[in-house]
Scaffold this active site. Structure first.
Site, PDB file in Angstrom:
ATOM      1  N   HIS A 124     -45.586  90.784 -30.309  1.00  0.00           N
ATOM      2  CA  HIS A 124     -44.145  90.974 -30.056  1.00  0.00           C
ATOM      3  C   HIS A 124     -43.575  92.017 -31.026  1.00  0.00           C
ATOM      4  O   HIS A 124     -43.162  91.701 -32.138  1.00  0.00           O
ATOM      5  CB  HIS A 124     -43.400  89.639 -30.189  1.00  0.00           C
ATOM      6  N   HIS A 141     -41.139  95.679 -30.819  1.00  0.00           N
ATOM      7  CA  HIS A 141     -40.385  96.649 -30.014  1.00  0.00           C
ATOM      8  C   HIS A 141     -40.562  98.052 -30.581  1.00  0.00           C
ATOM      9  O   HIS A 141     -40.394  98.259 -31.787  1.00  0.00           O
ATOM     10  CB  HIS A 141     -38.895  96.303 -30.017  1.00  0.00           C
ATOM     11  N   ASP A 168     -38.634 100.798 -30.157  1.00  0.00           N
ATOM     12  CA  ASP A 168     -37.422 101.405 -30.736  1.00  0.00           C
ATOM     13  C   ASP A 168     -37.057 100.765 -32.074  1.00  0.00           C
ATOM     14  O   ASP A 168     -36.750 101.451 -33.037  1.00  0.00           O
ATOM     15  CB  ASP A 168     -36.238 101.377 -29.751  1.00  0.00           C
ATOM     16  N   GLY A 179     -32.732  91.770 -24.292  1.00  0.00           N
ATOM     17  CA  GLY A 179     -31.284  91.982 -24.338  1.00  0.00           C
ATOM     18  C   GLY A 179     -30.530  90.680 -24.531  1.00  0.00           C
ATOM     19  O   GLY A 179     -31.074  89.701 -25.046  1.00  0.00           O
ATOM     20  N   HIS A 207     -38.229  87.008 -23.302  1.00  0.00           N
ATOM     21  CA  HIS A 207     -37.382  86.568 -24.413  1.00  0.00           C
ATOM     22  C   HIS A 207     -36.600  85.342 -23.942  1.00  0.00           C
ATOM     23  O   HIS A 207     -35.914  85.406 -22.919  1.00  0.00           O
ATOM     24  CB  HIS A 207     -36.366  87.648 -24.782  1.00  0.00           C
ATOM     25  N   GLU A 248     -33.900  82.476 -27.903  1.00  0.00           N
ATOM     26  CA  GLU A 248     -33.630  83.245 -29.121  1.00  0.00           C
ATOM     27  C   GLU A 248     -32.194  82.987 -29.558  1.00  0.00           C
ATOM     28  O   GLU A 248     -31.899  82.868 -30.734  1.00  0.00           O
ATOM     29  CB  GLU A 248     -33.855  84.746 -28.865  1.00  0.00           C
ATOM     30  N   ASP A 250     -41.219  91.617 -34.513  1.00  0.00           N
ATOM     31  CA  ASP A 250     -40.101  91.920 -33.615  1.00  0.00           C
ATOM     32  C   ASP A 250     -39.689  93.386 -33.790  1.00  0.00           C
ATOM     33  O   ASP A 250     -39.965  94.206 -32.930  1.00  0.00           O
ATOM     34  CB  ASP A 250     -38.904  90.984 -33.857  1.00  0.00           C
TER      35      ASP A 250
HETATM   36 ZN   LIG Z   1     -37.901  90.849 -29.229  1.00  0.00          ZN
END
Ligand SMILES: [Zn+2]
Length: 345
Positions: free
Chosen positions: A15, A17, A19, A172, A199, A202, A279
């Site tokens: 997991h 990302h 960006d 998101g 996701h 969370e 993350d």
């Molecule tokens: Zn995430």
């Protein structure tokens, strides 16, 4: 556990990302190379893209991404970003990583979805050649996007299946757009035989986790809120679900307020499988070694338990059985060696 040993031990990360993990240094390089004219002050930029320790909520945390995304709108930038994250993964001692990104967030300057995916995969391949880290990518649909746009990403995942894209995710604002709103889209992914990690839990509730699993997710991003709904624990065991926990990020987004509330040990004690992830390396100012060191501090995590978490990650990875066998064996060998040396004393 000792940091220098943890750094060297092989790890799997599922997991992460793209960006949120590209380094500030690479963002600056991108800005110079592509003459973006964006901020060139390292510390100023670092401040803009690092979430404060105390975000109010997940939405707050997500605002850092707007700054980063403005840098990632060309093929060259995306390729550099992917390569950069693999370099960081190599430094963390990662043998296999699944990197995720939302292709629709890189279309501002005219790139097509295919160009975006192709550029990221090119960076990942270069990373494997240069650093020996194996990787695959997952495509994220953004929850706030229109259904057609999200389903275009599902189709894109299908088009690139076996070419480096191995699954679909929804990312998101979970609270505003719970998984049950995406029933048809997820049915489409199932129909196209695209694995799902979503996701969930969370910032929302445990029911979001259960709904995601019922709709076909074999892995869950975070899943923290599940702690308050033990009625779903059996579902997690029965479906052999893997929870991708991200300790630093989970505290920043206020998933829990105190360590006593963080369900890492509880899930393991309940025989719910979890693995450990960053993350967002840059937004959360962390790396994978740091995440394990936190668990060592908080829970006196042992090397044996760390090995187990990584075996769980391999089991849940979106790769072939043959590839899994190779990774399991590597873990056995490297952690086994350590046992002879460390635990013998
Ligand atoms: Zn995430």
């Amino acid at each position: 556990m000792k940091r220098e040993i943890v750094s060297k031990l092989p790890k799997i990360e599922l997991h992460c990302h793209l960006d949120g993990s590209v380094s500030v240094e690479t963002l600056l390089k991108i800005s110079k190379k592509t003459k973006l004219g964006l901020s060139e002050d390292t510390e100023q930029l670092r401040k803009l893209v690092t979430a404060p320790e105390n975000c109010q909520n997940l939405k707050d945390y997500l605002t850092c991404f707007d700054v980063i995304l403005s840098y990632l709108q060309t093929e060259e930038a995306l390729e550099m970003a992917a390569l950069d994250v693999i370099e960081q993964a190599a430094r963390d001692g990662i043998s296999y990583i699944e990197l995720r990104f939302a292709p629709t967030q890189h279309l501002e300057d005219g790139l097509t979805l295919v160009q975006v995916v192709t550029a990221v995969l090119k960076g990942l391949n270069a990373g494997e050649v240069q650093y020996g880290v194996k990787s695959n990518a997952l495509l994220c649909g953004m929850r706030h996007d229109e259904r057609e746009k999200i389903e275009e990403v599902v189709q894109l995942a299908k088009d690139f299946q076996k070419k480096g894209i191995v699954a679909f995710d929804l990312a998101g604002d979970e609270a505003a757009y719970p998984p049950k709103d995406f029933q048809e889209t997820l049915a489409l992914a199932n129909q196209l035989d695209i694995p799902l990690t979503l996701h969930a839990g969370e910032c929302g509730c445990g029911k979001n986790v259960a709904d995601s699993v019922t709709m076909g997710a074999t892995r869950i991003g975070h899943g923290i809120a599940l702690k308050d709904t033990p009625e779903y624990f059996e579902l997690m065991r029965e479906k052999n679900v893997l929870l991708e926990m991200c300790p630093t990020s989970n505290f920043q987004t206020k998933t829990v307020d105190s360590l006593a509330d963080y369900p890492f040990r509880r899930f393991l004690d309940e025989n719910i499988k979890v693995c450990i992830n960053t993350d967002n390396r840059t937004v959360s100012a962390t790396n994978l070694v740091e995440e394990y060191m936190k668990l060592s501090d908080w829970y006196q995590l042992t090397y044996e338990e760390m090995a187990q978490l990584n075996h769980y990650a391999v089991d849940g990875a979106f790769i072939s059985e043959e590839e899994k066998a190779v990774l399991h064996q590597q873990l056995d060998e490297q952690y086994g060696k350590l046992n002879e040396k460390e635990i013998g004393h």
